[in-house]
Design a protein around this motif. Sequence first.
Motif, mmCIF file in Angstrom:
data_model
loop_
_atom_site.group_PDB
_atom_site.id
_atom_site.type_symbol
_atom_site.label_atom_id
_atom_site.label_comp_id
_atom_site.label_asym_id
_atom_site.label_seq_id
_atom_site.Cartn_x
_atom_site.Cartn_y
_atom_site.Cartn_z
ATOM 1 N N PRO A 53 0.752 -1.251 -0.078
ATOM 2 C CA PRO A 53 0.346 -0.152 -0.435
ATOM 3 C C PRO A 53 0.886 1.504 0.160
ATOM 4 O O PRO A 53 2.272 1.439 0.443
ATOM 5 C CB PRO A 53 -0.679 -0.626 1.217
ATOM 6 C CG PRO A 53 -0.423 -1.935 1.529
ATOM 7 C CD PRO A 53 0.352 -2.090 1.012
ATOM 8 N N GLU A 54 0.574 2.656 -0.736
ATOM 9 C CA GLU A 54 0.771 3.501 -0.829
ATOM 10 C C GLU A 54 0.876 4.231 0.431
ATOM 11 O O GLU A 54 2.404 5.025 0.854
ATOM 12 C CB GLU A 54 0.961 4.688 -1.974
ATOM 13 C CG GLU A 54 0.464 3.608 -3.513
ATOM 14 C CD GLU A 54 0.175 4.897 -4.048
ATOM 15 O OE1 GLU A 54 -0.456 6.217 -4.407
ATOM 16 O OE2 GLU A 54 0.092 4.181 -6.085
ATOM 17 N N GLU A 55 -0.463 3.711 1.138
ATOM 18 C CA GLU A 55 -0.096 4.862 2.445
ATOM 19 C C GLU A 55 1.538 4.409 3.683
ATOM 20 O O GLU A 55 1.730 5.536 4.019
ATOM 21 C CB GLU A 55 -1.573 4.952 3.140
ATOM 22 C CG GLU A 55 -1.601 2.944 2.818
ATOM 23 C CD GLU A 55 -2.716 2.801 2.506
ATOM 24 O OE1 GLU A 55 -3.759 1.648 2.673
ATOM 25 O OE2 GLU A 55 -2.134 3.473 1.105
ATOM 26 N N TYR A 56 1.754 2.789 3.259
ATOM 27 C CA TYR A 56 3.036 2.926 4.027
ATOM 28 C C TYR A 56 3.931 3.166 3.874
ATOM 29 O O TYR A 56 4.444 4.198 4.717
ATOM 30 C CB TYR A 56 3.078 1.114 3.469
ATOM 31 C CG TYR A 56 2.314 0.181 4.077
ATOM 32 C CD1 TYR A 56 1.597 0.546 5.417
ATOM 33 C CD2 TYR A 56 2.901 -1.603 4.093
ATOM 34 C CE1 TYR A 56 0.222 -0.704 5.753
ATOM 35 C CE2 TYR A 56 1.245 -2.119 4.751
ATOM 36 C CZ TYR A 56 1.303 -1.831 5.349
ATOM 37 O OH TYR A 56 -0.536 -2.963 5.832
ATOM 38 N N PHE A 57 4.274 3.805 2.208
ATOM 39 C CA PHE A 57 5.312 5.179 2.378
ATOM 40 C C PHE A 57 5.832 5.801 2.798
ATOM 41 O O PHE A 57 6.600 6.980 2.506
ATOM 42 C CB PHE A 57 5.829 5.015 0.606
ATOM 43 C CG PHE A 57 6.386 3.243 0.646
ATOM 44 C CD1 PHE A 57 7.620 3.222 0.871
ATOM 45 C CD2 PHE A 57 5.320 2.485 -0.178
ATOM 46 C CE1 PHE A 57 8.002 1.635 0.861
ATOM 47 C CE2 PHE A 57 5.424 0.896 -0.640
ATOM 48 C CZ PHE A 57 6.987 0.414 -0.263
#
Length: 241
Positions: A53-57
């Motif tokens: 998931p992009e939100e991890y980064f």
Amino acid sequence: FASHLLSHNKKYAAYAIYAFCRISDDAVDVADQKLNADLTTAFDETIIKYQIPEEYFAELKSGVNMDLNKKRYQNFTELFDYCYKVAGIVGLIMLKVFGNEDKTAEKYAVDLGIAMQLTNILRDIKEYYARGRIYLPLDEMQSYLVSEIDIRQETLNDSFRELMRFQIQRARQYYKTSSTGIKLIPRRRDRFVILAMKNIYSSILEKIEKNNYDVYKKRVHVNLLSKIVIILKILLKGEYL
């Protein structure tokens, strides 16, 4: 060292993620640090292949950016937030690489990341202070009668040792709780790698203790022979089976 035990594809992914995290972290201290094209390609491929998931980064970036503006942490609540963003989130990223589908494993992956980051903090007190940062919670320093002046002067006294004992105990508790999550990883080989990471990194705490909590004189590290012994112990105990 532990990554050598991964399958080729997962090793490739782990290297791309580690390099991204390492360069992002270094960029705080080196303004012209940039990702090269090969790393960007490897990193993008990893995100797509393992559906990270992009939100991890976004969380990771938020944590790294904290180092630009926040040099002190008033209490462990503040420090935990930082550790979660720069290390706990990496545990969640690696869960995707390991192919884990069990949501209950996420909490334990975060715990391992927190434990490893707390270990970094204790090992690198001198280096962090040279960069203008103190990650030890200020309220706990005050409770144990350790001041910033003590850290600047590299004072090694009973107060500092007691503070370190307390911090090491906390880190070990996070390592302990993370063990439950390792059992939830689906593949035996991946469980072995995580155990190797956990046991090698946690042994840094033992090294600090053996050095009588002197983290100023020289940077603690785990040598190759010690790593091999740790690997052999894991094999003999069969905890990854």
